[in-house]
Write a protein that holds these residues in place. Structure first.
Motif, PDB file in Angstrom:
ATOM      1  N   GLY A 116       0.820  -1.203   0.000  1.00  0.00           N
ATOM      2  CA  GLY A 116       0.000   0.000   0.000  1.00  0.00           C
ATOM      3  C   GLY A 116       0.853   1.250   0.000  1.00  0.00           C
ATOM      4  O   GLY A 116       2.082   1.212   0.118  1.00  0.00           O
ATOM      5  N   GLU A 117       0.160   2.381  -0.119  1.00  0.00           N
ATOM      6  CA  GLU A 117       0.855   3.670  -0.210  1.00  0.00           C
ATOM      7  C   GLU A 117       1.082   4.320   1.142  1.00  0.00           C
ATOM      8  O   GLU A 117       1.899   5.215   1.275  1.00  0.00           O
ATOM      9  N   GLU A 118       0.314   3.891   2.155  1.00  0.00           N
ATOM     10  CA  GLU A 118       0.411   4.536   3.466  1.00  0.00           C
ATOM     11  C   GLU A 118       1.531   3.910   4.281  1.00  0.00           C
ATOM     12  O   GLU A 118       1.303   3.080   5.150  1.00  0.00           O
ATOM     13  N   ALA A 119       2.764   4.255   3.978  1.00  0.00           N
ATOM     14  CA  ALA A 119       3.898   3.707   4.717  1.00  0.00           C
ATOM     15  C   ALA A 119       5.035   4.730   4.724  1.00  0.00           C
ATOM     16  O   ALA A 119       5.466   5.191   3.671  1.00  0.00           O
ATOM     17  N   PRO A 120       5.543   5.080   5.899  1.00  0.00           N
ATOM     18  CA  PRO A 120       6.544   6.144   6.005  1.00  0.00           C
ATOM     19  C   PRO A 120       7.984   5.661   5.962  1.00  0.00           C
ATOM     20  O   PRO A 120       8.862   6.284   6.549  1.00  0.00           O
ATOM     21  N   LEU A 121       8.271   4.543   5.304  1.00  0.00           N
ATOM     22  CA  LEU A 121       9.596   3.942   5.415  1.00  0.00           C
ATOM     23  C   LEU A 121      10.687   4.804   4.794  1.00  0.00           C
ATOM     24  O   LEU A 121      11.797   4.892   5.328  1.00  0.00           O
ATOM     25  N   ALA A 122      10.396   5.440   3.662  1.00  0.00           N
ATOM     26  CA  ALA A 122      11.419   6.282   3.036  1.00  0.00           C
ATOM     27  C   ALA A 122      11.789   7.440   3.943  1.00  0.00           C
ATOM     28  O   ALA A 122      12.968   7.778   4.115  1.00  0.00           O
ATOM     29  N   ALA A 123      10.781   8.059   4.546  1.00  0.00           N
ATOM     30  CA  ALA A 123      11.047   9.167   5.461  1.00  0.00           C
ATOM     31  C   ALA A 123      11.789   8.693   6.707  1.00  0.00           C
ATOM     32  O   ALA A 123      12.678   9.385   7.211  1.00  0.00           O
ATOM     33  N   VAL A 124      11.434   7.499   7.185  1.00  0.00           N
ATOM     34  CA  VAL A 124      12.115   6.958   8.366  1.00  0.00           C
ATOM     35  C   VAL A 124      13.578   6.685   8.064  1.00  0.00           C
ATOM     36  O   VAL A 124      14.480   7.039   8.854  1.00  0.00           O
ATOM     37  N   ARG A 125      13.860   6.084   6.932  1.00  0.00           N
ATOM     38  CA  ARG A 125      15.250   5.795   6.564  1.00  0.00           C
ATOM     39  C   ARG A 125      16.055   7.088   6.423  1.00  0.00           C
ATOM     40  O   ARG A 125      17.187   7.183   6.908  1.00  0.00           O
ATOM     41  N   HIS A 126      15.436   8.077   5.767  1.00  0.00           N
ATOM     42  CA  HIS A 126      16.137   9.349   5.575  1.00  0.00           C
ATOM     43  C   HIS A 126      16.430  10.024   6.919  1.00  0.00           C
ATOM     44  O   HIS A 126      17.531  10.557   7.139  1.00  0.00           O
ATOM     45  N   ARG A 127      15.450   9.996   7.821  1.00  0.00           N
ATOM     46  CA  ARG A 127      15.664  10.642   9.120  1.00  0.00           C
ATOM     47  C   ARG A 127      16.722   9.909   9.940  1.00  0.00           C
ATOM     48  O   ARG A 127      17.550  10.534  10.611  1.00  0.00           O
ATOM     49  N   LEU A 128      16.707   8.582   9.883  1.00  0.00           N
ATOM     50  CA  LEU A 128      17.694   7.825  10.638  1.00  0.00           C
ATOM     51  C   LEU A 128      19.105   8.049  10.107  1.00  0.00           C
ATOM     52  O   LEU A 128      20.072   8.087  10.889  1.00  0.00           O
ATOM     53  N   GLU A 129      19.239   8.162   8.800  1.00  0.00           N
ATOM     54  CA  GLU A 129      20.565   8.399   8.231  1.00  0.00           C
ATOM     55  C   GLU A 129      21.123   9.759   8.629  1.00  0.00           C
ATOM     56  O   GLU A 129      22.339   9.977   8.553  1.00  0.00           O
ATOM     57  N   GLU A 130      20.252  10.666   9.057  1.00  0.00           N
ATOM     58  CA  GLU A 130      20.706  11.957   9.560  1.00  0.00           C
ATOM     59  C   GLU A 130      20.944  11.940  11.067  1.00  0.00           C
ATOM     60  O   GLU A 130      21.350  12.949  11.636  1.00  0.00           O
ATOM     61  N   GLU A 131      20.675  10.804  11.714  1.00  0.00           N
ATOM     62  CA  GLU A 131      20.872  10.663  13.160  1.00  0.00           C
ATOM     63  C   GLU A 131      21.741   9.425  13.424  1.00  0.00           C
ATOM     64  O   GLU A 131      21.244   8.377  13.844  1.00  0.00           O
ATOM     65  N   PRO A 132      23.032   9.529  13.192  1.00  0.00           N
ATOM     66  CA  PRO A 132      23.913   8.360  13.374  1.00  0.00           C
ATOM     67  C   PRO A 132      23.922   7.827  14.801  1.00  0.00           C
ATOM     68  O   PRO A 132      24.141   6.632  15.016  1.00  0.00           O
ATOM     69  N   GLU A 133      23.700   8.698  15.774  1.00  0.00           N
ATOM     70  CA  GLU A 133      23.672   8.233  17.162  1.00  0.00           C
ATOM     71  C   GLU A 133      22.550   7.219  17.372  1.00  0.00           C
ATOM     72  O   GLU A 133      22.704   6.247  18.117  1.00  0.00           O
ATOM     73  N   MET A 134      21.423   7.451  16.725  1.00  0.00           N
ATOM     74  CA  MET A 134      20.309   6.514  16.818  1.00  0.00           C
ATOM     75  C   MET A 134      20.624   5.227  16.066  1.00  0.00           C
ATOM     76  O   MET A 134      20.378   4.115  16.556  1.00  0.00           O
ATOM     77  N   LEU A 135      21.197   5.351  14.872  1.00  0.00           N
ATOM     78  CA  LEU A 135      21.480   4.168  14.062  1.00  0.00           C
ATOM     79  C   LEU A 135      22.536   3.267  14.688  1.00  0.00           C
ATOM     80  O   LEU A 135      22.620   2.083  14.346  1.00  0.00           O
TER      81      LEU A 135
END
Length: 332
Positions: A116-135
């Motif tokens: 389906g279209e209702e999934a925020p995975l691209a945004a989640v991946r992008h945000r995590l890649e900007e937060e290395p401490e979290m990753l």
């Protein structure tokens, strides 16, 4: 199809082998890296290779391919499998749409499957890649971030549903709008959308409570970092507030529907009283005219010169009397 495949080492995206098995072996040798593969509505053939390389359980693979699953959390020998249902809301058409996100978490890998279209995975991946401490916390950070993004969007949908329900409620209790024959169908359709929303939010409570380690779910879940429980507990708290809000909306919609049906019943009673009043007023001159329309030779006042004006005056007086009586009682 495979949307993205990347190796994350020390919280940062790095280049690695294109082959899944080589990438996974490299991550496990390093100890501080993991591979994240994202798929969108994969075919059975496409997913067979992934499941074989990562040793995914056949039952979980079947669920991931078929979709239409309830939110749940399953623990297998070599992986953790979680299903979430992201939800969207189209305010113009008052329609709740849902998708599905399946997350496989294992030793040094994360596999996400989106339907389906209702999934925020691209945004989640992008945000995590900007937060290395979290990753740096590995696959647990990915699982937490996906769950947090899905639940945060639930909050936005609840807010939009509440706004539209206020507008619908104002329409029902307006002097003119509540009588529309389409209002009941709109209220029922709105209630169906809330039910669709509850199917996504309600079953997710137990999986998040299990990840948070609260109550009867105090045991640590495998493949999830032991220090992640407070973070999942925060997501679980947000979901609890969402479920309470959805339950409140559902009760309010039921009350609005009951109020609308009561209004319609009252309006119908008013209409029947008005019809009855006008029928009673019409019956008086009809009765008098019917009496004098009978062809009898001997009838009182037939030869009196003022008979006709007197009868008309009597009819008018009785009509005025009945009109004032019905008006006083609120029938007209």
């Amino acid at each position: 199809m495979i949307v993205d495949c990347a190796i994350y080492r020390d919280g940062r995206r790095t280049e690695g082998p294109a082959d899944f098995s080589h990438a996974l072996a490299q991550c496990r040798r390093g100890g501080d890296a993991f591979v994240w593969i994202g798929l969108y509505e994969p075919t059975e053939k496409e997913f067979d290779r992934v499941s074989e390389e990562f040793g995914l359980h056949p039952l979980a693979v079947e669920d991931a391919l078929n979709a239409h699953q309830r939110p749940k959390l399953e623990v297998y020998d070599d992986s953790l499998f979680m299903v979430l249902k992201p939800v969207g809301y189209e305010a113009k058409s008052d329609i709740v749409t849902s998708g599905e996100v399946m997350v496989f978490v294992g030793d040094s890998f994360v596999v996400t499957v989106r339907h389906g279209e209702e999934a925020p995975l691209a945004a989640v991946r992008h945000r995590l890649e900007e937060e290395p401490e979290m990753l740096r916390h590995g696959p647990t950070a990915v699982l937490y971030s996906i769950a947090d993004a899905v639940v945060d969007h639930y909050v936005e949908v609840v807010r939009e549903l509440g706004t539209d329900l206020e507008e619908l409620e104002a329409e029902v209790f307006s002097p003119t709008g509540g009588g529309s024959r389409h209002t009941a169908s709109r209220i029922y359709a709105f209630k169906r959308q809330i039910l669709e929303f509850r199917r996504a939010t309600g079953p997710l409570s137990q999986p998040l409570a299990r990840l948070a380690g609260g109550g009867v779910f105090s045991a640590r879940v495998p493949f999830v970092h032991e220090k992640a429980q407070p973070f999942f507990r925060d997501v679980s708290d947000h979901l609890t507030r969402v479920n309470e809000s959805v339950e409140g909306l559902d009760r309010l919609v039921s009350d609005v529907l009951s109020a609308h049906l009561a209004q319609m019943s009252v309006r119908q009673n008013d209409d029947m009283r008005k019809i009855s009043a006008w029928a009673a007023m019409a019956a008086v001159p009809t009765m008098i005219a019917g009496v004098y329309g009978m062809n009898f030779r001997h009838m009182p006042e037939l030869r009196w010169g003022w008979s006709y004006p007197a009868v008309i005056l009597a009819m008018a007086a009785l009509e005025v009397l009945l009109y004032r009586l019905f008006k006083h009682r609120g029938w007209l």
